[in-house]
Structures are given as structure tokens and as C-alpha cells.
Write an enzyme that holds these catalytic residues in place. Sequence first.
Site, PDB file in Angstrom:
ATOM      1  N   GLU A  59       0.863  -1.226  -0.038  1.00  0.00           N
ATOM      2  CA  GLU A  59       0.014  -0.132   0.031  1.00  0.00           C
ATOM      3  C   GLU A  59       0.770   1.187   0.194  1.00  0.00           C
ATOM      4  O   GLU A  59       1.814   1.211   0.797  1.00  0.00           O
ATOM      5  CB  GLU A  59      -0.939   0.243   1.094  1.00  0.00           C
ATOM      6  CG  GLU A  59      -1.664   1.242   1.282  1.00  0.00           C
ATOM      7  CD  GLU A  59      -2.765   1.193   2.362  1.00  0.00           C
ATOM      8  OE1 GLU A  59      -3.587   2.058   2.425  1.00  0.00           O
ATOM      9  OE2 GLU A  59      -2.673   0.245   3.290  1.00  0.00           O
ATOM     10  N   CYS A 109      -6.403   1.359   2.814  1.00  0.00           N
ATOM     11  CA  CYS A 109      -7.416   2.425   3.061  1.00  0.00           C
ATOM     12  C   CYS A 109      -7.399   3.404   1.689  1.00  0.00           C
ATOM     13  O   CYS A 109      -8.274   3.879   1.443  1.00  0.00           O
ATOM     14  CB  CYS A 109      -6.974   3.563   4.118  1.00  0.00           C
ATOM     15  SG  CYS A 109      -7.283   2.773   5.758  1.00  0.00           S
ATOM     16  N   ASN A 165     -12.468  -3.505   1.799  1.00  0.00           N
ATOM     17  CA  ASN A 165     -11.331  -3.391   2.682  1.00  0.00           C
ATOM     18  C   ASN A 165     -11.740  -2.772   4.064  1.00  0.00           C
ATOM     19  O   ASN A 165     -12.117  -1.776   4.212  1.00  0.00           O
ATOM     20  CB  ASN A 165     -10.038  -2.620   2.200  1.00  0.00           C
ATOM     21  CG  ASN A 165      -8.929  -2.382   3.494  1.00  0.00           C
ATOM     22  OD1 ASN A 165      -8.172  -3.082   3.634  1.00  0.00           O
ATOM     23  ND2 ASN A 165      -8.877  -1.254   3.746  1.00  0.00           N
ATOM     24  N   GLU A 166     -11.642  -3.716   4.982  1.00  0.00           N
ATOM     25  CA  GLU A 166     -11.894  -3.262   6.452  1.00  0.00           C
ATOM     26  C   GLU A 166     -13.309  -2.378   6.737  1.00  0.00           C
ATOM     27  O   GLU A 166     -13.184  -1.348   7.368  1.00  0.00           O
ATOM     28  CB  GLU A 166     -10.732  -2.366   7.055  1.00  0.00           C
ATOM     29  CG  GLU A 166      -9.561  -3.263   7.006  1.00  0.00           C
ATOM     30  CD  GLU A 166      -8.591  -2.377   7.865  1.00  0.00           C
ATOM     31  OE1 GLU A 166      -8.681  -0.890   8.420  1.00  0.00           O
ATOM     32  OE2 GLU A 166      -7.213  -2.816   7.940  1.00  0.00           O
TER      33      GLU A 166
END
Length: 840
Positions: A58, A262, A393-394
Site C-alpha cells: 500500500e 485505505c 477493505n475493512e
Amino acid sequence: MRANRRRPARTTCALITGLLCVVSTASPASAATDYSIDIDTSTAGPQISDQMYGIFMEDINHAADGGLYAELVQNRSFEYSTADNENYTPMTAWEETGSGNTNGQVSVVDNAGRLNERNRNYLRVVLPRDGSEYGVVNSGYSTGITVTEGEKLDFSVWVKAPGRPDPVTVRLHDAQGEPLAEPLSLDVQGDWAQYTGTLTATASSTTGRLSVTASGGGVLDLDMVSLFPQETFRGHENGLRADIAEQIAALEPGFVRFPGGCLVNTGSHEAYEAPDWPRERSFQWKDTVGPVEERATNHNFWGYNQSYGLGYYEYFQFAEDLGAMPLPVVPALVTGCGENQATDDPELLERHVQDTLDLIEFAKGPADSEWGGVRAEMGHPEPFGLTHVQVGNEENLPDAFFDRFLQFRDAIEAEYPDITVVSNSGPASGGTVFERAWDLNREHGVELVDEHYYNSPAWFLANNERYDSYDREGPDVYLGEFASQGNLFSNALAEAAYMTGLERNADVVRMVSYAPLLAADWSTQWTPDMIWFDNSTSWGSANYEVQRLFSANTGDQVVPSTASGTPGVSGPITGAVGLSTWNTSAEYDDVRVTSADGETLLEDDFSSGADQWTHVTDAGTWAVEDGAYAQTDVAGENTMVTAGDPGWTDYDLEVTATKREDAEGFLVGFGVQGTGDYYWWNLGGWNNTQSAVERASGGAKSLIVSDDTTVESGRAYDIRVEVRGRDVTLYLDDDEWGSFTAPEPEPFRQVVTRDEQTGELIVKVVNAQDEAAQTSIDLGPTQGEPTAELTVLQADPEAVNTATDRPVSPETSTIDGVGSTFTHTFPAHSVTFMRLTPEE
């Protein structure tokens, strides 16, 4: 088979990076040994996936621009903005330069004369007419551009210079202006065109600067000013910084997950539409392919600008170079990382689903397909291998996420039934989001679920059995992000101990990746990190050394084994009591602590003040008001006060708590040993969205149990915590809220695997304590006396690898003829990989 997972070359005693090499000698088993390991070589355990250990890349901590992406010019297209960082301007990393009393001017322009629509800004240079030289100079990243004498660097720039016959001069020099290469002279004229040349460094420097100047009057328009080392990883143009990429390659990753994180699910999901395009967009793959000068830059979630020079094509190419499975992640249109919103725009969702189908075509479609043709035009006519795609994602909104996830999965499986669609379980190792997400994943038959958690070393030492109870008929686990919140060797030891449990459960845990992967030592938004770098070098952390050795010694199949435990490691929860708040004003009253046999240990109604309490943090303002102990600072984070004896065990804590105002609720502590070591019941936490018990160890917190309880302002709550040994029961207004048994940390862990190609047993032992562990090892029936090849990481638990010092590095040794039963001493604070080679 894991033929690429090779052991170190056999040596008698190899000295690596200055560590003392100690050769252990085999000895007969003794009844006085501290530990025992029994290995059942007659029974086959779970097969281990070829993708067991991989990497997650990332762009955080300047991992891409200024890091893995080899471009040396910062802000090469003048696109930096306050939308990226409040300190940025389009001229960040640039300044004017010239000779004599120049009267030239520079300005950043955004108009119809630009190079292309997506890369909108360019630099206009108005040159002086007096013959003086004038232009701009770029300072690179951090201290400057790093070059090595003899190194060749490729320069390029796009220039528009109608009617100008005079050349442009390109210089590489240090911060004091001393030349680092012979200058380039470029004949530029006419409309936008790219001009290139090669600079050969005549000296070494870490403070290099790149200047572009001209004279003779007139106007120069500049864009995409670039300087690349010719020596990139595998020699690719627009490629990767070789030393960082080689550090990653040494991990022998089985997969590469990209680009986030993120970056994927935060920001606007809208498409780029000039001129009013959103600067803060989620990472959308179509923005990142094609010629680099046509790629739109974007705000990075972590507070800087991302050029997209490292885009989806480059990620696929990197995975291919590594021999790793690519695992792209696409947004599910439910934002995460604190934003927590779900789109209700069906057209936008449909567009992103189609974008995902187009991505699969880009990766694996034929060269004559629409998106396969884009890949082919970029230089890769053959498909990239693609078997997995992750959606989301999350996300903290599991129901909203899953509604959208199913639409992605249905569309993908209809067109590409061979693609595995990966889901996730939120941002933590437990809690209401985690439980609900897992219920949905099981209900809908998801094949692979991505778990993320960042917990304390104590949590990792205590939760080795986490996956022992997972349903073997349910979804498999991809542990996509995990770390123990530090880069000390003690952190790496805790992670290594935990990884023995991951391997033991290889029938459920299919893939694992530490996170984050990369960090610039000059700009870090998150720690710990696996590989660190500055402008001239890169180095692996202690955690990196553990990950690398587990990957190199994975094996193909688990061999069942059992080990004796460490005596005396467990004991009752012990400690004082505490009261705290977080961004909230609250008051407490009628505190009472009673021992299990009824003795009053503490009683305080605050009628005589608060002398029994000690304010142990710098945050918050405490005072007795109207007969209660109140914390009034709504901006204070962890305002803890404590009372009692750190030696207390087996007690009941009772208190009445009332929230006065602001974001959260109450924090009621027990087992308090210090400011960084305690348990607390967090009621109304996370902006009053849930409640949980958390364990803090060394300042790092881990969640133990949680639910969706919230608290009301102005209402008095009766709270009771019963501690018995390691068992805790919690009551809210006399109703049982929950209970748990505190997990016990175990510093001695093991797992055994087999390399099917060589027939070797690989015994992996972690000894994360101050004492050496003399251990009797029973291999069961064997043929002859195997040779043991040892690779050991041993260091002070506080040791940290740095740019100049690598105290955590492996050492190797060999033991001949160990026999079917032998004794070996595993050093204190060590990870040992013992490869037992059958006698020939």
C-alpha cells in the site's frame, strides 16, 4: 510443491553480519530437560498453500513515490495541492534558479494549452531577454536526489516552445551547486513533445538537485520532468527502485496484494471528470494505466500526493517478476478507515462492477480484447496470471458492504467462474463488526475471508490457538494485515510465536501478509513497518527477518507435534483499579472494591475529596464536584486516575458512572499495573458505537470481547467487574454484560513441517523469554541419524535494525547425527529453524 523455498547453503559455522556463531552439540535426552517436543512423523497434517506467505503493498509512508517507484523528481508534473497536504503548492520541491540579475518569471498554469486533460497543470517559464540563464530546480525527496559515481540516469521532459531555437540545459548538481554530471543540451521547438537524454554521474551525492534552464527570451512550457536510474528492478522502464524491490524479492512472496488498504475504499468513488474532478478519489485502476503523462494524480489518504506512476500495470508486472500471485483489491463502495458511508447510487455501483470486470480483462484477456489491448499496448501482450480479486477493505458497515459485495461476486462469477472473490471481516480481531461480517461470510459461502488486526505482543503470545476452533467446513482465512505494534525484536518474537499457530492451522489459514510493507524514514504515517528506507539504502526490520525466514522455511505439509508448556507463565489478573475517559466528560461516584471473601479493600464516595486517587496521565482535568469525581476536559484522551494496590487479585469493583457530554462514555480499569499495562471496560467507545474490554500491554491495546452497547448522557449506570483468577464477569445495571477468561501468554511455541521435495523435517521453535530452553526432541522412528541445519535469530529483545546497524540477523550452523531423540538448547529470545536432513 515449494521448490522455490530453499534452505540456506550447508555450512559448518557461517558468520553473518557480525553475530557470534555458536554451534550446539547434540546430547542424550535427560529427565532434567525443561521442555519436550514430540513429533509424530507417521501422521500427515494439513497441506500448506504455495501462497502461504506474501506481501501487501500500500502507498503509505511514501512507499511508492519517493520509495519503491524509482522516479527521483518530486512533484514532476506540478500537480501537488493543498487537497493533498495543507503545506503543498504546485511548486512544492521546486524553486527558481538563474544566473545574473535575471528578470524571468515562473507560474503554474491550468488552461487549454495543457499537455492532456488528466494531468492538468504545467509550468510556464518566461525567460529573460538579457542573455541570463533562468529556470527551475527540483530538490527530489527528503535530503535530495541520491546518485552514485558512474551511475546512468535517464532524463525526460515534455516541452512546448513555439518559435524558440535556443537549447534547454539540464544539469545535475549537489545542494551547493557543484556538478554531479556533464550537462545535457536539448534542442526544443514547437508544440508539446518529449525530449530525453542520459546523465552519467561523475560523483556521488545524497543531496542532488536537477535543474532545467534556458536563456534568450521567450516562453518555455514544461511538464512531466523526470529522472530515472537506468538500473531499475529487472530493467523495466518506469520501473522500481532496485534495492527496495530486491528486499521484497528476498521474502519469496507467494502473492502480492495491492494497492490497499485505505487507499481503496476512502474518498470519492466518482470517476475523473475534468475540470471539476474530485481531488480525493478512491484508488480506481483505470486512472493508473496507459502512458504516465496521461495518468491523473490523486490525493493520498495518508496525507500526500500519489502520481500513479506505480499503477496497476506495474503492480501486475512486479508480481510476475516475483513469481507471485497478484491479488488486486477494488472498492466495494462502502468507505472504511473511519469514514463509514455506503453509496446509494445504483449507477455508480454498476459502473464499479463493470470496472472490475474490465480489470479482469486487462489482466487476463487476449490482446485483441478492449482492455487486454491496453495491456498489450503497454508492453505485455501475454496475459498476466489472475485467479483472485478482493472486493472491499475493512468496512465497518458489514451489512451494507455485503449487499454490495454479493453484486460484485455475482457479476464476476457469471463472466469469470474461475476467479475467487475475496471478502473481509472488518478492521479488528474481534467485536461486533467482526462477528457480523463472519456470519454473513458463512451464510453466503464465501471462499476466502481477509482478516486484519494490529495487537499487542502479549496478545500474539497468548492467542496461538486462535484458529484451532475455526470451522473446517467454512470459509478459509487470509490474514491480510497483522503486526504486533513495534519493530523491536521482542515484537518479532511475538509474531513468530503466533505464526507457528498459523502454520499449524494451514488447512484454514491459506494466506498471510504482514503490514505495512514499506516506510520512508523521513515521512512515516504508521509504524511498525517491515522494510525501511532512506534515499540511499533500505533495510529489513527485525519483523522482516522473521517473515523472510518463515517464508524460506515454510514446507509443504504440517507434521503433527506437541510441546510441553512453560511452567509459571500464567497467574491471576493482578492490579489496582482505574477510572478514565476519552474525548468525553464523565463523573464517577460510590467506588467500592471488595475481595472475594468479602473484605473491603477500597471505598470512596468522594465526600472527603479524592486523596486515594492518583492522576497517572497528562491528559484530563479531574476534580470533586457535587460529591462525585468528575473529569471535565472533553478533548482529553486516556485521562486515567488509579487507586489501590497493584498486587490485588480476586476482587469485585463497583462504581456508578455518568456521562456528562461529548463523544464517548466511560473507561473503567482493573488489573492496572501502570499507564501502559491494564484492562479496561470501554463503555460507549468508538464514538459511542460499541463497548468492549481491552487489554493494554506495553501501551499497545488489544480487544478481548465487545458488543454494540452505547451509553446515554445524564444517565447513571451501575457498573460491576468481578475478577477471579483469570476469569472476569462484567455487569451493567445488575445485568450480566459479558465474561471472558484472559488468555495466557506462552513464550515457547513450535511447529513442524515437511519439505516434500527434499524429505526434510523443518522444526521451528520460538523461545520468547529470558531463559534458554533445554529441550528434548523426539522424532519418532527414523532411518539413521539426521543432520540438523540451524538458522537462528537471536538478539536483545530491545534490539532494532537500522540503516547502519543490523543486530537482528540470522546465523547458521550444522549438527551432524542428532539421532531419533536428542536434546537441544534453544537460546533465550530466539527463533530457530532446524532442518533435519535424512541420512543418505
